[in-house]
Design a protein around this motif. Structure first.
Motif, PDB file in Angstrom:
ATOM      1  N   LEU A   1       0.779  -1.205   0.054  1.00  0.00           N
ATOM      2  CA  LEU A   1      -0.010  -0.150  -0.166  1.00  0.00           C
ATOM      3  C   LEU A   1       1.047   1.149   0.031  1.00  0.00           C
ATOM      4  O   LEU A   1       0.296   2.351  -0.042  1.00  0.00           O
ATOM      5  CB  LEU A   1      -1.033  -0.010   1.095  1.00  0.00           C
ATOM      6  CG  LEU A   1      -2.147  -0.987   1.235  1.00  0.00           C
ATOM      7  CD1 LEU A   1      -2.863  -0.878   2.625  1.00  0.00           C
ATOM      8  CD2 LEU A   1      -3.186  -0.553   0.158  1.00  0.00           C
ATOM      9  N   LEU A   2       2.109   1.115   0.011  1.00  0.00           N
ATOM     10  CA  LEU A   2       3.006   2.080   0.170  1.00  0.00           C
ATOM     11  C   LEU A   2       2.693   3.313  -0.967  1.00  0.00           C
ATOM     12  O   LEU A   2       2.721   4.278  -0.773  1.00  0.00           O
ATOM     13  CB  LEU A   2       4.493   1.847   0.440  1.00  0.00           C
ATOM     14  CG  LEU A   2       5.224   1.439   1.390  1.00  0.00           C
ATOM     15  CD1 LEU A   2       6.386   0.780   1.507  1.00  0.00           C
ATOM     16  CD2 LEU A   2       5.179   2.711   2.282  1.00  0.00           C
ATOM     17  N   PRO A   3       2.930   2.923  -2.204  1.00  0.00           N
ATOM     18  CA  PRO A   3       2.725   3.741  -3.396  1.00  0.00           C
ATOM     19  C   PRO A   3       1.036   4.530  -3.391  1.00  0.00           C
ATOM     20  O   PRO A   3       1.154   5.603  -3.566  1.00  0.00           O
ATOM     21  CB  PRO A   3       2.762   2.843  -4.453  1.00  0.00           C
ATOM     22  CG  PRO A   3       3.487   1.612  -4.121  1.00  0.00           C
ATOM     23  CD  PRO A   3       3.219   1.404  -2.691  1.00  0.00           C
ATOM     24  N   LEU A   4       0.145   3.687  -2.769  1.00  0.00           N
ATOM     25  CA  LEU A   4      -1.148   4.196  -2.786  1.00  0.00           C
ATOM     26  C   LEU A   4      -1.130   5.306  -1.586  1.00  0.00           C
ATOM     27  O   LEU A   4      -1.794   6.026  -2.054  1.00  0.00           O
ATOM     28  CB  LEU A   4      -1.948   3.088  -2.509  1.00  0.00           C
ATOM     29  CG  LEU A   4      -3.381   3.480  -2.540  1.00  0.00           C
ATOM     30  CD1 LEU A   4      -3.869   3.554  -3.922  1.00  0.00           C
ATOM     31  CD2 LEU A   4      -4.430   2.145  -2.219  1.00  0.00           C
ATOM     32  N   ALA A   5      -0.231   5.089  -0.492  1.00  0.00           N
ATOM     33  CA  ALA A   5      -0.449   6.073   0.726  1.00  0.00           C
ATOM     34  C   ALA A   5       0.294   7.367   0.131  1.00  0.00           C
ATOM     35  O   ALA A   5      -0.250   8.338   0.408  1.00  0.00           O
ATOM     36  CB  ALA A   5       0.307   5.339   1.847  1.00  0.00           C
ATOM     37  N   SER A   6       1.196   7.330  -0.535  1.00  0.00           N
ATOM     38  CA  SER A   6       2.074   8.399  -0.960  1.00  0.00           C
ATOM     39  C   SER A   6       1.629   9.000  -2.144  1.00  0.00           C
ATOM     40  O   SER A   6       1.779  10.286  -2.440  1.00  0.00           O
ATOM     41  CB  SER A   6       3.517   7.797  -1.158  1.00  0.00           C
ATOM     42  OG  SER A   6       3.707   6.989  -2.307  1.00  0.00           O
ATOM     43  N   ASP A   7       1.051   8.210  -3.307  1.00  0.00           N
ATOM     44  CA  ASP A   7       0.815   8.727  -4.435  1.00  0.00           C
ATOM     45  C   ASP A   7      -0.532   9.038  -4.825  1.00  0.00           C
ATOM     46  O   ASP A   7      -0.997   9.483  -5.863  1.00  0.00           O
ATOM     47  CB  ASP A   7       1.416   8.071  -5.829  1.00  0.00           C
ATOM     48  CG  ASP A   7       2.815   7.932  -5.337  1.00  0.00           C
ATOM     49  OD1 ASP A   7       3.611   8.599  -5.023  1.00  0.00           O
ATOM     50  OD2 ASP A   7       3.368   6.874  -5.895  1.00  0.00           O
ATOM     51  N   GLY A   8      -1.379   8.635  -3.973  1.00  0.00           N
ATOM     52  CA  GLY A   8      -2.867   8.671  -3.987  1.00  0.00           C
ATOM     53  C   GLY A   8      -3.608   7.598  -4.914  1.00  0.00           C
ATOM     54  O   GLY A   8      -2.823   6.655  -5.312  1.00  0.00           O
ATOM     55  N   LEU A   9      -5.119   7.588  -5.027  1.00  0.00           N
ATOM     56  CA  LEU A   9      -5.604   6.471  -5.702  1.00  0.00           C
ATOM     57  C   LEU A   9      -5.574   6.860  -7.300  1.00  0.00           C
ATOM     58  O   LEU A   9      -5.724   7.894  -7.580  1.00  0.00           O
ATOM     59  CB  LEU A   9      -7.202   6.541  -5.411  1.00  0.00           C
ATOM     60  CG  LEU A   9      -7.572   6.263  -3.915  1.00  0.00           C
ATOM     61  CD1 LEU A   9      -8.929   6.417  -3.546  1.00  0.00           C
ATOM     62  CD2 LEU A   9      -7.019   4.950  -3.288  1.00  0.00           C
ATOM     63  N   SER A  10      -5.318   5.668  -8.120  1.00  0.00           N
ATOM     64  CA  SER A  10      -5.247   6.073  -9.428  1.00  0.00           C
ATOM     65  C   SER A  10      -6.641   5.628 -10.027  1.00  0.00           C
ATOM     66  O   SER A  10      -6.737   6.224 -11.275  1.00  0.00           O
ATOM     67  CB  SER A  10      -4.077   4.819  -9.995  1.00  0.00           C
ATOM     68  OG  SER A  10      -4.730   3.572  -9.709  1.00  0.00           O
ATOM     69  N   ARG A  11      -7.474   5.124  -9.372  1.00  0.00           N
ATOM     70  CA  ARG A  11      -8.819   4.917  -9.993  1.00  0.00           C
ATOM     71  C   ARG A  11     -10.058   5.630  -8.781  1.00  0.00           C
ATOM     72  O   ARG A  11      -9.857   5.304  -7.676  1.00  0.00           O
ATOM     73  CB  ARG A  11      -9.074   3.649  -9.961  1.00  0.00           C
ATOM     74  CG  ARG A  11      -8.323   2.695 -10.997  1.00  0.00           C
ATOM     75  CD  ARG A  11      -8.771   1.108 -11.099  1.00  0.00           C
ATOM     76  NE  ARG A  11     -10.076   0.909 -10.938  1.00  0.00           N
ATOM     77  CZ  ARG A  11     -10.384  -0.248 -10.622  1.00  0.00           C
ATOM     78  NH1 ARG A  11      -9.658  -1.213 -10.368  1.00  0.00           N
ATOM     79  NH2 ARG A  11     -11.716  -0.664 -10.626  1.00  0.00           N
ATOM     80  N   ARG A  12     -10.745   6.373  -9.416  1.00  0.00           N
ATOM     81  CA  ARG A  12     -11.621   7.199  -8.515  1.00  0.00           C
ATOM     82  C   ARG A  12     -12.806   6.205  -8.038  1.00  0.00           C
ATOM     83  O   ARG A  12     -13.168   5.353  -8.890  1.00  0.00           O
ATOM     84  CB  ARG A  12     -12.301   8.385  -9.461  1.00  0.00           C
ATOM     85  CG  ARG A  12     -13.453   9.084  -8.646  1.00  0.00           C
ATOM     86  CD  ARG A  12     -13.958  10.247  -9.572  1.00  0.00           C
ATOM     87  NE  ARG A  12     -14.610   9.725 -10.679  1.00  0.00           N
ATOM     88  CZ  ARG A  12     -16.112   9.502 -10.589  1.00  0.00           C
ATOM     89  NH1 ARG A  12     -16.795   9.489  -9.476  1.00  0.00           N
ATOM     90  NH2 ARG A  12     -16.582   9.027 -11.615  1.00  0.00           N
TER      91      ARG A  12
END
Length: 290
Positions: free
Chosen positions: A189-200
């Motif tokens: 989940l690291l990239p999701l936590a730092s870069d945000g959701l890629s799908r709304r």
């Protein structure tokens, strides 16, 4: 790549001139008062500037090496003396004109921060209740975008039913080492936590990116052996008993102005949290972004 290499006029596909060779970005700081009313920090532009005398956001041209968040935070410092540690980015709205775009970086502030004009580009800085913004003489670009941005001022809380998500992931041997499988999910989940959701997520305003507050709920063997990564940017809740009960409690304790999205495929849990006003989605939506 040099500082201020974005200064200059650009022509968009609609035939309009915009300031910012590489596009532009601005910071919309928002603070919700105890009654749930969002206040936004707005800038009155100096009379000599483009659309002088109108209200908008501290912002300006992005340099070639800057992403939207970096550019918006820099502009907020230069024009309002706000520092990055005073806000938490929660979303980005993109106003795309074709070949040129303006990125509004929506960021939560812990309070009505002291802000005043820090450069000659600002005539005034003021916190304004969201319901009163439309009555101001607004910068034309901000006026067009405001109805969409107004709908996206409430932050998103992403609540993860870790046991259910790990089961849906169905990696070989996960049932033998539930703590290891939970730790692997948290690390992924690291990239999701730092870069945000890629799908709304469905039923949410159309932001280009959401940066939710993430709450991962662990139970049973996963909770006893999990070792979350420090600084992951995820709140970990260890269920003292039922994981479902702990998730319901997290939803119940959310602030009235927060949007809560629970990730689970458990039908009974979905019914319980939707009764409290939460949105729900399945693990596949989350796993498809890792």
């Amino acid at each position: 790549m040099t500082a201020t290499d974005g200064d200059g006029w650009a022509l968009c596909a609609r035939g309009h001139q915009h300031w910012g060779v590489h596009g532009a970005a601005g910071l919309l700081a928002v603070h919700h008062t105890v009654d749930g009313m969002p206040y936004v920090l707005m800038q009155k532009r100096a009379w000599w500037s483009h659309h002088g005398g109108t209200w908008g956001l501290p912002g300006g041209a992005r340099d070639s090496h800057e992403d939207a968040v970096t550019g918006a935070l820099r502009e907020a410092w230069e024009e309002a003396a706000l520092t990055p540690d005073q806000v938490r980015v929660q979303g980005i709205y993109v106003d795309d004109h074709g070949g040129w775009s303006y990125h509004t970086v929506i960021a939560a502030a812990a309070g009505l921060l002291d802000a005043s004009p820090a450069s000659g580009e600002s005539a005034d800085m003021r916190w304004i209740a969201a319901d009163e913004v439309a009555a101001k003489r607004l910068h034309p670009g901000f006026a067009d975008a405001w109805p969409m941005i107004r709908c996206a001022l409430d932050p998103l809380v992403l609540v993860l039913d870790v046991a259910n998500i790990v089961g849906a992931r169905a990696e070989h041997g996960w049932w033998k080492d539930r703590a290891g499988a939970a730790n692997k999910l948290l690390n992924d989940l690291l990239p999701l936590a730092s870069d945000g959701l890629s799908r709304r997520p469905e039923d949410l305003p159309e932001l280009a990116q959401w940066f939710p507050r993430i709450v991962a709920v662990l139970e049973g063997a996963a909770a006893r052996g999990a070792d979350p990564v420090p600084g992951l940017g995820i709140d970990v809740v260890v269920a003292p008993g039922s994981g479902d009960d702990a998730i319901v409690e997290v939803v119940r304790e959310a602030r009235t102005w927060e949007r809560v999205l629970v990730v689970t495929a458990d039908r009974g849990l979905r019914e319980r949290v939707t009764e409290l006003g939460a949105l729900v989605t399945g693990p596949r939506w989350l796993l498809g972004q890792l």
